[in-house]
Motif scaffolding. Structure first.
Motif, mmCIF file in Angstrom:
data_model
loop_
_atom_site.group_PDB
_atom_site.id
_atom_site.type_symbol
_atom_site.label_atom_id
_atom_site.label_comp_id
_atom_site.label_asym_id
_atom_site.label_seq_id
_atom_site.Cartn_x
_atom_site.Cartn_y
_atom_site.Cartn_z
ATOM 1 N N ASP A 36 0.867 -1.178 0.000
ATOM 2 C CA ASP A 36 0.000 0.000 0.000
ATOM 3 C C ASP A 36 0.907 1.232 0.000
ATOM 4 N N GLN A 37 0.905 1.941 -1.102
ATOM 5 C CA GLN A 37 1.849 3.054 -1.214
ATOM 6 C C GLN A 37 1.457 4.278 -0.391
ATOM 7 N N ASN A 38 0.339 4.203 0.281
ATOM 8 C CA ASN A 38 -0.001 5.276 1.226
ATOM 9 C C ASN A 38 0.648 5.052 2.583
ATOM 10 N N GLN A 39 1.133 3.828 2.793
ATOM 11 C CA GLN A 39 1.783 3.532 4.062
ATOM 12 C C GLN A 39 3.077 4.347 4.157
ATOM 13 N N ARG A 40 3.492 4.706 5.356
ATOM 14 C CA ARG A 40 4.693 5.558 5.473
ATOM 15 C C ARG A 40 5.993 4.765 5.421
ATOM 16 N N MET A 41 6.082 3.704 6.209
ATOM 17 C CA MET A 41 7.364 3.004 6.335
ATOM 18 C C MET A 41 7.691 2.163 5.092
ATOM 19 N N THR A 42 8.893 2.366 4.575
ATOM 20 C CA THR A 42 9.352 1.566 3.428
ATOM 21 C C THR A 42 10.460 0.610 3.892
ATOM 22 N N ALA A 43 10.835 -0.306 3.005
ATOM 23 C CA ALA A 43 11.944 -1.211 3.334
ATOM 24 C C ALA A 43 13.249 -0.426 3.450
ATOM 25 N N GLY A 44 13.342 0.692 2.724
ATOM 26 C CA GLY A 44 14.525 1.554 2.816
ATOM 27 C C GLY A 44 14.668 2.114 4.229
ATOM 28 N N ASP A 45 13.538 2.524 4.826
ATOM 29 C CA ASP A 45 13.585 3.020 6.209
ATOM 30 C C ASP A 45 14.131 1.927 7.127
ATOM 31 N N LEU A 46 13.679 0.696 6.893
ATOM 32 C CA LEU A 46 14.129 -0.412 7.755
ATOM 33 C C LEU A 46 15.630 -0.639 7.631
ATOM 34 N N VAL A 47 16.093 -0.812 6.398
ATOM 35 C CA VAL A 47 17.516 -1.165 6.254
ATOM 36 C C VAL A 47 18.419 -0.010 6.670
ATOM 37 N N ASN A 48 17.937 1.220 6.580
ATOM 38 C CA ASN A 48 18.798 2.357 6.913
ATOM 39 C C ASN A 48 18.684 2.811 8.360
ATOM 40 N N SER A 49 17.655 2.341 9.094
ATOM 41 C CA SER A 49 17.580 2.843 10.470
ATOM 42 C C SER A 49 17.330 1.781 11.543
ATOM 43 N N ALA A 50 16.964 0.570 11.194
ATOM 44 C CA ALA A 50 16.712 -0.425 12.245
ATOM 45 C C ALA A 50 18.037 -0.926 12.842
ATOM 46 N N ALA A 51 17.960 -1.449 14.055
ATOM 47 C CA ALA A 51 19.153 -1.989 14.707
ATOM 48 C C ALA A 51 19.616 -3.254 13.974
ATOM 49 N N GLU A 52 20.946 -3.451 13.987
ATOM 50 C CA GLU A 52 21.507 -4.615 13.287
ATOM 51 C C GLU A 52 20.860 -5.913 13.768
ATOM 52 N N LYS A 53 20.641 -6.006 15.080
ATOM 53 C CA LYS A 53 20.073 -7.249 15.621
ATOM 54 C C LYS A 53 18.646 -7.482 15.110
ATOM 55 N N ALA A 54 17.874 -6.394 15.029
ATOM 56 C CA ALA A 54 16.496 -6.539 14.526
ATOM 57 C C ALA A 54 16.526 -7.023 13.083
ATOM 58 N N ILE A 55 17.427 -6.447 12.276
ATOM 59 C CA ILE A 55 17.515 -6.855 10.863
ATOM 60 C C ILE A 55 17.904 -8.331 10.779
ATOM 61 N N ALA A 56 18.894 -8.719 11.612
ATOM 62 C CA ALA A 56 19.334 -10.126 11.600
ATOM 63 C C ALA A 56 18.175 -11.053 11.994
ATOM 64 N N ASP A 57 17.420 -10.671 13.010
ATOM 65 C CA ASP A 57 16.311 -11.528 13.468
ATOM 66 C C ASP A 57 15.238 -11.683 12.380
ATOM 67 N N TRP A 58 14.912 -10.578 11.694
ATOM 68 C CA TRP A 58 13.907 -10.675 10.619
ATOM 69 C C TRP A 58 14.377 -11.625 9.534
ATOM 70 N N ILE A 59 15.658 -11.431 9.122
ATOM 71 C CA ILE A 59 16.158 -12.232 8.001
ATOM 72 C C ILE A 59 16.219 -13.716 8.405
ATOM 73 N N TYR A 60 16.556 -13.948 9.679
ATOM 74 C CA TYR A 60 16.651 -15.334 10.163
ATOM 75 C C TYR A 60 15.265 -15.967 10.317
#
Ligand SMILES: C[S@@+](CC[C@H](N)C(=O)[O-])C[C@H]1O[C@@H](n2cnc3c(N)ncnc32)[C@H](O)[C@@H]1O
Length: 286
Positions: free
Chosen positions: A125-149
Motif C-alpha cells: 500500500d503506497q499510502n503507508q509511510r514506512m518503506t523497506a529503505g527506512d528499515l535497512v537504513n535505520s533499524a538496529a543490526e540485531k532486529a535486521i538479523a532476526d527478521w532475516i533469520y
C-alpha cells in the motif's frame, strides 16, 4: 499473460453458486476475481486489495464482468467493512491468495525486485509511510538479523545484517542486492539476496500480522455452509493456516476439506514456475 495460481482448485473448493456473494481478499491483478465473476449470475464478488495500482489492473481485467465486481482498497482488517459497505453481513465464500503479485515483484518502481534498479520500497500500500529503505537504513543490526533469520529462514542472517549496516545508506534495490551478494556466497540456484528481500517485504507489510488478522476475522465473514480458501507460498504461512483450520475443525466451527494441502500440477508449474511453492487449504464453515 497472467496465470492465477491454483485457480481451478480454488474455484472447485469455493463451490461457486451463481447467486452467491464472494470475497476475494487479495484481488491483485484480478485473476481469481475474474473467474469467480464469470460463474455468477445474480451474485457478486467483492474484490479487495491494499494496493491501489493493482486494483486498477483488477478493474481492467474484469471489465467483461464489471457489473458483478465491486473493488475495495484495504487490508485484511478492513474486509468486514467492505462486506458491510456492499450491504451484506457475511459472504458465501472467501479466497485469499497471499503474498505479492508478479506485477509487484517485477515492477522496478515498487522496489521488490533483486534484479532491477529501483527504490528500496516494498510497500504493498503506497499510502503507508514506512518503506523497506527506512528499515535497512535505520533499524538496529540485531532486529535486521532476526527478521532475516526468522522470516526469511536464512541461516546467514547475522553476516548479512552486519554488511547492510556497514554499507548504509542503502540507496537502491541493486545496491542492497549487491551488498548481500558480497557478504554471503551464492549456494544453490537462489540469488543470495532472495531471502533477505522476502524478509524485509514481510516486515514492511506486516504479512504475519495480517495473516493472523485474516484467520481471526475469517469465520465472522463467511456464512454457515460457505467456504474459505487460502493459498500460501511460504511454509510459515501454510503452517499458520493449517493449525488454525485444524483448531476450527476440533471446535466444530468448520469442516476441513483439505486433509493435505493442494499443490499445483506439473503442468501448472511448467507453465508458471512461480506457482511451484503454492499450497491451498480449504474449510467449510459450520
Ligand atoms: C498473490 S497476489 C494475488 C493475485 C490474484 N489472486 C490474481 O489472480 O491476480 C496477492 C495480492 O494480495 C495483496 N495483499 C497481500 N496482503 C494483503 C493484505 N493484508 N490486505 C490486502 N491485500 C493484500 C497484494 O497487494 C497482492 O496484490
Amino acid at each position: 499473460m497472467h496465470y492465477p495460481v491454483l485457480c481451478a482448485e480454488a474455484l472447485e473448493y469455493l463451490a461457486i453458486r451463481p447467486e452467491g456473494v464472494y470475497l476475494d481478499a487479495t484481488a491483485g491483478l484480478g485473476g481469481h476475481t475474474r473467474e469467480i465473476a464469470r460463474r455468477l449470475a445474480t451474485g457478486l464478488v467483492i474484490a479487495n486489495d491494499r494496493d491501489a495500482e493493482s486494483l486498477e489492473f483488477a478493474r481492467a481485467h474484469t471489465l467483461e464482468f464489471g457489473g458483478r465486481v465491486r473493488l475495495h482498497q484495504g487490508t485484511f482488517s478492513d474486509l468486514g467493512a467492505a462486506v458491510r459497505a456492499e450491504g451484506f453481513e457475511r459472504v458465501n465464500g472467501l479466497v485469499a491468495d497471499l503474498g505479492v503479485s508478479r506485477y509487484q515483484l517485477t515492477e522496478p518502481h515498487r522496489g521488490f525486485s533483486i534484479l532491477t534498479e529501483g527504490p528500496v520500497d516494498m510497500r504493498m500500500d503506497q499510502n503507508q509511510r514506512m518503506t523497506a529503505g527506512d528499515l535497512v537504513n535505520s533499524a538496529a543490526e540485531k532486529a535486521i538479523a532476526d527478521w532475516i533469520y526468522q522470516l526469511g529462514e536464512e541461516r546467514r542472517a547475522r553476516r548479512i545484517a552486519r554488511a547492510i549496516v556497514r554499507a548504509r545508506p542503502i540507496r537502491s534495490t541493486l545496491h542492497l542486492a549487491g551488498v548481500v551478494e558480497r557478504a554471503v556466497p551464492r549456494t544453490g540456484h537462489l540469488h543470495p539476496a532472495t531471502r533477505t528481500f522476502m524478509a524485509l517485504r514481510m516486515v514492511v507489510n506486516d504479512e504475519q500480522g495480517e495473516l493472523d488478522r485474516l484467520l481471526e476475522l475469517g469465520p465472522g465473514l463467511v456464512a454457515a455452509g460457505g467456504r474459505m480458501v487460502v493459498i500460501s507460498f511460504m511454509s510459515l504461512e501454510d503452517r499458520k493456516v493449517k493449525e488454525k483450520f485444524r483448531t476450527w475443525g476440533r471446535e466444530g466451527r468448520a469442516e476441513v476439506l483439505t486433509k493435505r494441502p493442494v499443490t499445483p500440477s506439473q503442468k501448472e508449474i511448467q507453465d508458471n514456475p512461480a506457482s511451484r511453492s503454492a499450497k491451498l487449504r480449504a474449510v467449510e464453515m459450520r
